[in-house]
Design an enzyme around this catalytic site. Sequence first.
Site, mmCIF file in Angstrom:
data_model
loop_
_atom_site.group_PDB
_atom_site.id
_atom_site.type_symbol
_atom_site.label_atom_id
_atom_site.label_comp_id
_atom_site.label_asym_id
_atom_site.label_seq_id
_atom_site.Cartn_x
_atom_site.Cartn_y
_atom_site.Cartn_z
ATOM 1 N N PHE A 24 1.053 -1.095 0.233
ATOM 2 C CA PHE A 24 -0.157 -0.009 -0.007
ATOM 3 C C PHE A 24 0.932 1.327 0.065
ATOM 4 C CE2 PHE A 24 -3.325 3.085 1.710
ATOM 5 C CZ PHE A 24 -4.164 2.621 1.083
ATOM 6 N N CYS A 62 0.766 -1.807 5.834
ATOM 7 C CA CYS A 62 1.730 -1.635 7.226
ATOM 8 C C CYS A 62 1.045 -2.441 7.936
ATOM 9 C CB CYS A 62 1.795 -0.171 7.441
ATOM 10 S SG CYS A 62 2.823 0.746 6.342
ATOM 11 N N GLU A 64 0.305 -5.287 8.133
ATOM 12 C CA GLU A 64 0.634 -6.941 8.194
ATOM 13 C C GLU A 64 2.191 -6.961 8.444
ATOM 14 O OE1 GLU A 64 -3.202 -6.178 6.478
ATOM 15 O OE2 GLU A 64 -1.230 -5.230 5.748
ATOM 16 N N ALA A 86 4.454 2.961 4.346
ATOM 17 C CA ALA A 86 3.993 4.551 4.410
ATOM 18 C C ALA A 86 2.599 4.444 4.983
ATOM 19 C CB ALA A 86 4.223 5.164 3.004
ATOM 20 N N VAL A 87 2.429 4.995 5.933
ATOM 21 C CA VAL A 87 1.097 5.552 6.407
ATOM 22 C C VAL A 87 0.951 6.910 6.449
ATOM 23 C CG1 VAL A 87 -0.524 5.163 8.368
ATOM 24 C CG2 VAL A 87 1.372 3.619 8.121
ATOM 25 N N ASP A 91 -8.881 11.283 6.189
ATOM 26 C CA ASP A 91 -9.830 11.863 7.159
ATOM 27 C C ASP A 91 -10.290 11.277 8.173
ATOM 28 O OD1 ASP A 91 -9.644 14.154 5.136
ATOM 29 O OD2 ASP A 91 -11.107 13.302 3.823
ATOM 30 N N HIS A 94 -8.109 5.972 11.124
ATOM 31 C CA HIS A 94 -7.648 4.832 10.820
ATOM 32 C C HIS A 94 -6.110 5.099 10.872
ATOM 33 C CE1 HIS A 94 -6.013 1.944 7.564
ATOM 34 N NE2 HIS A 94 -6.841 0.976 8.347
#
EC number: 2.5.1.78
Length: 158
Positions: A24, A62, A64, A86-87, A91, A94
């Site tokens: 992701f 991330c 996992e 990368a997180v 909005d 999460h």
Amino acid sequence: MATFEGTYNDNTQALKLAIVIGRFNDLVTSKLLAGCQDCLRRHGVNTDPEGAQIDYIWVPGCFEISLVAKKLADSGKYDAIICLGAVIRGDTPHFDYVAAEVSKGVAAAAFQTGVPVIFGVLTTDTMQQALERAGIKNNLGWGYALSALEMASLMGKI
């Protein structure tokens, strides 16, 4: 009293590493991986995916990363594990849950196994911030690789 310190060039050809990468936001994570590989290559590590020194493990996101890092560390096959992800804040809350859990999980994998597990997960407010941290001028993947080399060296000395 002795002083112990890891170095970046202690027999790097003999190291066995794993790199866990969150798919992701792969626009960012692929750049972190490239920076990481560049650093490792320049320090004598064979980064070829077909080689015997590094195993590359892609996970969906991330969240996992921690589970896979722990399983790899438990195997006893690796001198260090680098976790890249990368997180990016959105909005909803999460971001907060994922960022908190992956950082705790990566730390727990290291504490519970004694294997250096490097936290290379960017937590940013915007995609632009993430790209700046994975870019040509300042690719943090390089620093995560250096941390892995230094910690693998240090753990071999203490």
